[in-house]
Motif scaffolding. Structure first.
Motif, mmCIF file in Angstrom:
data_model
loop_
_atom_site.group_PDB
_atom_site.id
_atom_site.type_symbol
_atom_site.label_atom_id
_atom_site.label_comp_id
_atom_site.label_asym_id
_atom_site.label_seq_id
_atom_site.Cartn_x
_atom_site.Cartn_y
_atom_site.Cartn_z
ATOM 1 N N GLU A 32 0.843 -1.202 0.000
ATOM 2 C CA GLU A 32 0.000 0.000 0.000
ATOM 3 C C GLU A 32 0.875 1.249 0.000
ATOM 4 O O GLU A 32 0.654 2.177 -0.771
ATOM 5 C CB GLU A 32 -0.928 0.005 1.218
ATOM 6 C CG GLU A 32 -1.849 1.192 1.262
ATOM 7 C CD GLU A 32 -2.772 1.178 2.466
ATOM 8 O OE1 GLU A 32 -3.387 2.231 2.720
ATOM 9 O OE2 GLU A 32 -2.868 0.159 3.156
ATOM 10 N N SER A 33 1.904 1.269 0.848
ATOM 11 C CA SER A 33 2.817 2.419 0.904
ATOM 12 C C SER A 33 3.651 2.540 -0.362
ATOM 13 O O SER A 33 3.781 3.621 -0.938
ATOM 14 C CB SER A 33 3.753 2.299 2.112
ATOM 15 O OG SER A 33 3.022 2.385 3.305
ATOM 16 N N ILE A 34 4.213 1.422 -0.796
ATOM 17 C CA ILE A 34 5.096 1.434 -1.967
ATOM 18 C C ILE A 34 4.336 1.877 -3.208
ATOM 19 O O ILE A 34 4.855 2.636 -4.028
ATOM 20 C CB ILE A 34 5.744 0.048 -2.165
ATOM 21 C CG1 ILE A 34 6.690 -0.262 -1.003
ATOM 22 C CG2 ILE A 34 6.486 -0.024 -3.488
ATOM 23 C CD1 ILE A 34 7.166 -1.704 -0.952
ATOM 24 N N SER A 35 3.099 1.425 -3.359
ATOM 25 C CA SER A 35 2.320 1.788 -4.552
ATOM 26 C C SER A 35 2.021 3.279 -4.622
ATOM 27 O O SER A 35 1.781 3.813 -5.691
ATOM 28 C CB SER A 35 1.014 0.988 -4.605
ATOM 29 O OG SER A 35 0.129 1.411 -3.585
ATOM 30 N N LYS A 36 2.083 3.950 -3.474
ATOM 31 C CA LYS A 36 1.872 5.402 -3.430
ATOM 32 C C LYS A 36 3.183 6.163 -3.583
ATOM 33 O O LYS A 36 3.205 7.388 -3.522
ATOM 34 C CB LYS A 36 1.234 5.796 -2.093
ATOM 35 C CG LYS A 36 -0.155 5.242 -1.893
ATOM 36 C CD LYS A 36 -0.661 5.598 -0.510
ATOM 37 C CE LYS A 36 -1.989 4.955 -0.208
ATOM 38 N NZ LYS A 36 -2.391 5.159 1.184
ATOM 39 N N GLY A 37 4.289 5.435 -3.734
ATOM 40 C CA GLY A 37 5.590 6.074 -3.865
ATOM 41 C C GLY A 37 6.195 6.459 -2.527
ATOM 42 O O GLY A 37 7.163 7.214 -2.481
ATOM 43 N N GLU A 38 5.647 5.938 -1.455
ATOM 44 C CA GLU A 38 6.148 6.244 -0.115
ATOM 45 C C GLU A 38 7.214 5.230 0.293
ATOM 46 O O GLU A 38 7.266 4.118 -0.232
ATOM 47 C CB GLU A 38 4.998 6.197 0.894
ATOM 48 C CG GLU A 38 3.894 7.180 0.617
ATOM 49 C CD GLU A 38 2.675 6.977 1.499
ATOM 50 O OE1 GLU A 38 1.770 7.829 1.413
ATOM 51 O OE2 GLU A 38 2.602 5.992 2.262
#
Length: 111
Positions: A32-38
Motif C-alpha cells: 500500500e505504501s510502496i504503490s503510493k511512492g512512499e
C-alpha cells in the motif's frame, strides 16, 4: 478491503496467487505504501513475507519495464549479425545493453 495485488502486473498477480494464495498483513501494508511512492519500513516476525514484500515490487516493475520496451527487433537483428560474424552493433543496441543496474537489494544478515 481492496486487493493488495491489484497494482502488480497480471503475470505477477497470477504467480503470487498460485504460489502463496493471499498476501500477509506485512505485505499488504508494505505494498500500500510502496504503490503510493512512499517509503516503507516493514517490521514483522520471521516468515511473514517481508523480503518478498520488498523485492516483489522491484521485480514486477522490472518485468513491466522490459515487457513494454519498444522495438526488440533491433536486438534480434544485432544478435543475428554477431552470430554471422559481424560484430558491429547499432547505437540503439549498445544503449539498451548499457542500461546499468536496475535493482539493488541488500539482504539483512543474521548476527
Amino acid at each position: 478491503m481492496p486487493d493488495a495485488l491489484e497494482p502488480f502486473s497480471p503475470a505477477t498477480q497470477q504467480w503470487f496467487r498460485n504460489a502463496f494464495g493471499t498476501p500477509t498483513a506485512a505485505q499488504e501494508g508494505a505494498w500500500e505504501s510502496i504503490s503510493k511512492g512512499e517509503n516503507a519500513l516493514i517490521i514483522a516476525p520471521t516468515g511473514s513475507g517481508k523480503t518478498l514484500a520488498a523485492f516483489l515490487w522491484a521485480l514486477d516493475a522490472l518485468y513491466r519495464g522490459k515487457s513494454t520496451e519498444p522495438d526488440q527487433r533491433e536486438l534480434t537483428i544485432s544478435a543475428q549479425a554477431r552470430k554471422n560474424g559481424d560484430a558491429r552493433e547499432t547505437r540503439k543496441t549498445k544503449k539498451q545493453r548499457a542500461g546499468g543496474t536496475r535493482i539493488l537489494y541488500v539482504s539483512p544478515l543474521k548476527a
